[in-house]
Design a protein around this motif. Structure first.
Motif, PDB file in Angstrom:
ATOM      1  N   SER A  15      16.856 -14.306  14.800  1.00  0.00           N
ATOM      2  CA  SER A  15      16.795 -13.908  16.565  1.00  0.00           C
ATOM      3  C   SER A  15      15.880 -12.412  16.691  1.00  0.00           C
ATOM      4  CB  SER A  15      18.366 -13.154  16.861  1.00  0.00           C
ATOM      5  OG  SER A  15      18.543 -12.272  15.799  1.00  0.00           O
ATOM      6  N   ILE A  16      15.632 -13.118  18.015  1.00  0.00           N
ATOM      7  CA  ILE A  16      14.649 -12.053  18.722  1.00  0.00           C
ATOM      8  C   ILE A  16      14.655 -10.693  18.243  1.00  0.00           C
ATOM      9  CG2 ILE A  16      13.838 -10.973  20.730  1.00  0.00           C
ATOM     10  CD1 ILE A  16      12.844 -13.520  20.928  1.00  0.00           C
ATOM     11  N   GLU A  17      14.047 -10.308  18.039  1.00  0.00           N
ATOM     12  CA  GLU A  17      14.183  -8.205  17.317  1.00  0.00           C
ATOM     13  C   GLU A  17      12.667  -8.032  18.202  1.00  0.00           C
ATOM     14  OE1 GLU A  17      15.103  -6.433  15.938  1.00  0.00           O
ATOM     15  OE2 GLU A  17      14.118  -5.183  14.232  1.00  0.00           O
ATOM     16  N   ARG A  18      13.051  -7.197  18.700  1.00  0.00           N
ATOM     17  CA  ARG A  18      11.601  -6.079  18.917  1.00  0.00           C
ATOM     18  C   ARG A  18      11.141  -5.643  17.986  1.00  0.00           C
ATOM     19  NH1 ARG A  18      14.584  -1.965  23.271  1.00  0.00           N
ATOM     20  NH2 ARG A  18      16.020  -2.180  21.573  1.00  0.00           N
ATOM     21  N   LYS A  37      16.224  -8.602   8.280  1.00  0.00           N
ATOM     22  CA  LYS A  37      14.949  -7.607   8.573  1.00  0.00           C
ATOM     23  C   LYS A  37      14.952  -6.599  10.085  1.00  0.00           C
ATOM     24  CE  LYS A  37      10.887  -7.171   8.594  1.00  0.00           C
ATOM     25  NZ  LYS A  37      10.038  -6.585   7.786  1.00  0.00           N
ATOM     26  N   GLN A  38      16.023  -7.281  10.253  1.00  0.00           N
ATOM     27  CA  GLN A  38      16.541  -6.303  11.710  1.00  0.00           C
ATOM     28  C   GLN A  38      16.527  -5.256  11.813  1.00  0.00           C
ATOM     29  OE1 GLN A  38      18.711  -8.147  15.038  1.00  0.00           O
ATOM     30  NE2 GLN A  38      16.739 -10.057  14.802  1.00  0.00           N
ATOM     31  N   GLN A  39      17.967  -5.115  10.546  1.00  0.00           N
ATOM     32  CA  GLN A  39      18.423  -3.810   9.757  1.00  0.00           C
ATOM     33  C   GLN A  39      17.293  -3.116   8.974  1.00  0.00           C
ATOM     34  OE1 GLN A  39      21.454  -5.519   6.915  1.00  0.00           O
ATOM     35  NE2 GLN A  39      22.860  -5.558   8.326  1.00  0.00           N
ATOM     36  N   GLN A  40      16.463  -2.711   9.055  1.00  0.00           N
ATOM     37  CA  GLN A  40      15.140  -2.376   8.460  1.00  0.00           C
ATOM     38  C   GLN A  40      14.210  -1.729   9.896  1.00  0.00           C
ATOM     39  OE1 GLN A  40      12.377  -5.081   5.964  1.00  0.00           O
ATOM     40  NE2 GLN A  40      14.433  -5.611   5.250  1.00  0.00           N
ATOM     41  N   ASN A  41      14.681  -2.375  10.859  1.00  0.00           N
ATOM     42  CA  ASN A  41      13.390  -1.709  12.133  1.00  0.00           C
ATOM     43  C   ASN A  41      14.641  -1.217  12.593  1.00  0.00           C
ATOM     44  OD1 ASN A  41      12.359  -1.358  14.082  1.00  0.00           O
ATOM     45  ND2 ASN A  41      11.968  -3.197  15.058  1.00  0.00           N
ATOM     46  N   ILE A  42      15.454   0.163  12.708  1.00  0.00           N
ATOM     47  CA  ILE A  42      16.667   0.912  12.950  1.00  0.00           C
ATOM     48  C   ILE A  42      15.733   2.014  13.439  1.00  0.00           C
ATOM     49  CG2 ILE A  42      18.442  -0.188  12.091  1.00  0.00           C
ATOM     50  CD1 ILE A  42      18.508   2.079  10.350  1.00  0.00           C
ATOM     51  N   ARG A  43      16.936   2.885  15.072  1.00  0.00           N
ATOM     52  CA  ARG A  43      16.023   4.065  15.030  1.00  0.00           C
ATOM     53  C   ARG A  43      17.105   5.102  14.341  1.00  0.00           C
ATOM     54  NH1 ARG A  43      17.837   2.036  20.228  1.00  0.00           N
ATOM     55  NH2 ARG A  43      16.234   1.568  21.335  1.00  0.00           N
ATOM     56  N   LYS A  44      16.323   6.497  14.251  1.00  0.00           N
ATOM     57  CA  LYS A  44      17.784   7.619  13.387  1.00  0.00           C
ATOM     58  C   LYS A  44      19.338   7.426  14.599  1.00  0.00           C
ATOM     59  CE  LYS A  44      16.332  11.399  13.563  1.00  0.00           C
ATOM     60  NZ  LYS A  44      16.349  12.499  14.192  1.00  0.00           N
ATOM     61  N   GLN A  45      19.606   7.953  13.487  1.00  0.00           N
ATOM     62  CA  GLN A  45      21.193   7.827  14.738  1.00  0.00           C
ATOM     63  C   GLN A  45      21.294   9.505  15.468  1.00  0.00           C
ATOM     64  OE1 GLN A  45      24.757   6.800  12.297  1.00  0.00           O
ATOM     65  NE2 GLN A  45      23.527   4.593  12.190  1.00  0.00           N
ATOM     66  N   GLN A  46      21.375   9.357  16.689  1.00  0.00           N
ATOM     67  CA  GLN A  46      21.523  10.588  16.857  1.00  0.00           C
ATOM     68  C   GLN A  46      22.181  11.707  16.513  1.00  0.00           C
ATOM     69  OE1 GLN A  46      22.583   9.503  20.962  1.00  0.00           O
ATOM     70  NE2 GLN A  46      20.822   9.454  22.165  1.00  0.00           N
ATOM     71  N   ASN A  47      23.170  11.308  15.476  1.00  0.00           N
ATOM     72  CA  ASN A  47      24.465  12.440  15.352  1.00  0.00           C
ATOM     73  C   ASN A  47      23.593  12.164  13.301  1.00  0.00           C
ATOM     74  OD1 ASN A  47      24.419   9.526  13.291  1.00  0.00           O
ATOM     75  ND2 ASN A  47      27.090  10.068  13.446  1.00  0.00           N
ATOM     76  N   ASN A  48      22.509  12.077  12.950  1.00  0.00           N
ATOM     77  CA  ASN A  48      21.646  12.026  11.879  1.00  0.00           C
ATOM     78  C   ASN A  48      21.323  14.018  11.968  1.00  0.00           C
ATOM     79  OD1 ASN A  48      19.980  12.761  10.177  1.00  0.00           O
ATOM     80  ND2 ASN A  48      19.894  10.331   9.390  1.00  0.00           N
ATOM     81  N   SER A  50      19.550  14.676   9.141  1.00  0.00           N
ATOM     82  CA  SER A  50      19.308  15.101   8.170  1.00  0.00           C
ATOM     83  C   SER A  50      17.448  14.947   8.110  1.00  0.00           C
ATOM     84  CB  SER A  50      19.153  14.087   6.549  1.00  0.00           C
ATOM     85  OG  SER A  50      19.564  12.995   6.836  1.00  0.00           O
ATOM     86  N   GLY A  51      17.816  14.169   9.715  1.00  0.00           N
ATOM     87  CA  GLY A  51      16.492  13.782   9.991  1.00  0.00           C
ATOM     88  C   GLY A  51      15.647  12.411   9.281  1.00  0.00           C
ATOM     89  N   VAL A  52      16.393  11.897   8.521  1.00  0.00           N
ATOM     90  CA  VAL A  52      16.021  10.388   7.426  1.00  0.00           C
ATOM     91  C   VAL A  52      16.840   9.646   7.159  1.00  0.00           C
ATOM     92  CG1 VAL A  52      15.421  10.475   4.985  1.00  0.00           C
ATOM     93  CG2 VAL A  52      14.190  12.507   5.146  1.00  0.00           C
ATOM     94  N   ASN A  53      16.891   8.662   7.965  1.00  0.00           N
ATOM     95  CA  ASN A  53      17.436   7.430   8.217  1.00  0.00           C
ATOM     96  C   ASN A  53      18.161   6.962   6.927  1.00  0.00           C
ATOM     97  OD1 ASN A  53      17.977   6.582  10.372  1.00  0.00           O
ATOM     98  ND2 ASN A  53      15.577   5.299  10.531  1.00  0.00           N
ATOM     99  N   GLY A  54      19.330   7.083   6.876  1.00  0.00           N
ATOM    100  CA  GLY A  54      19.838   6.271   5.401  1.00  0.00           C
ATOM    101  C   GLY A  54      20.447   7.676   4.745  1.00  0.00           C
ATOM    102  N   VAL A  55      20.391   9.147   5.189  1.00  0.00           N
ATOM    103  CA  VAL A  55      20.696   9.969   4.526  1.00  0.00           C
ATOM    104  C   VAL A  55      21.748  11.007   5.353  1.00  0.00           C
ATOM    105  CG1 VAL A  55      19.701  12.591   2.862  1.00  0.00           C
ATOM    106  CG2 VAL A  55      18.270   9.737   2.944  1.00  0.00           C
TER     107      VAL A  55
END
Length: 101
Positions: A15-18, A37-48, A50-55
């Motif tokens: 599908s289309i990915e930015r 592949k799209q799961q790898q291109n994510i923004r840091k969630q607003q409620n994060n 830690s400042g690190v994606n996935g942590v």
């Protein structure tokens, strides 16, 4: 016209990915990509916090928890005393599961 610019969809899994999540849906910022592949291109969630994606910080055990999503499945990496340890574990998981350098 957009599909003419993007070309034919490679498979039903694509599908289309930015490339840049903050950019527009325009041919120069879009590619055909699989869900993994799209799961790898994510923004840091607003409620994060830690400042690190996935942590994230687990208040009950007072440790940082690292995780990653692969093929739409959430994988637990581990829990760590320091943010650096958790961030490094997440980075290693990205290399292992996403072939990210």
């Amino acid at each position: 016209k957009f599909y003419a610019d993007m070309g034919k969809r490679p498979s039903s899994q694509h599908s289309i990915e930015r490339k840049d999540n903050n950019g527009n849906y325009e041919p120069s910022n879009c590619i055909w990509a699989t869900r993994n592949k799209q799961q790898q291109n994510i923004r840091k969630q607003q409620n994060n916090t830690s400042g690190v994606n996935g942590v994230s910080w687990h208040t009950k055990i007072k440790r940082y928890v690292a995780s990653i999503t692969v093929n739409s499945k959430h994988k637990y990496i581990g829990c760590y005393e320091s943010l650096d340890e958790a961030a490094n574990a997440r980075k290693e998981a990205e290399k292992l599961y996403w072939n990210k350098i």
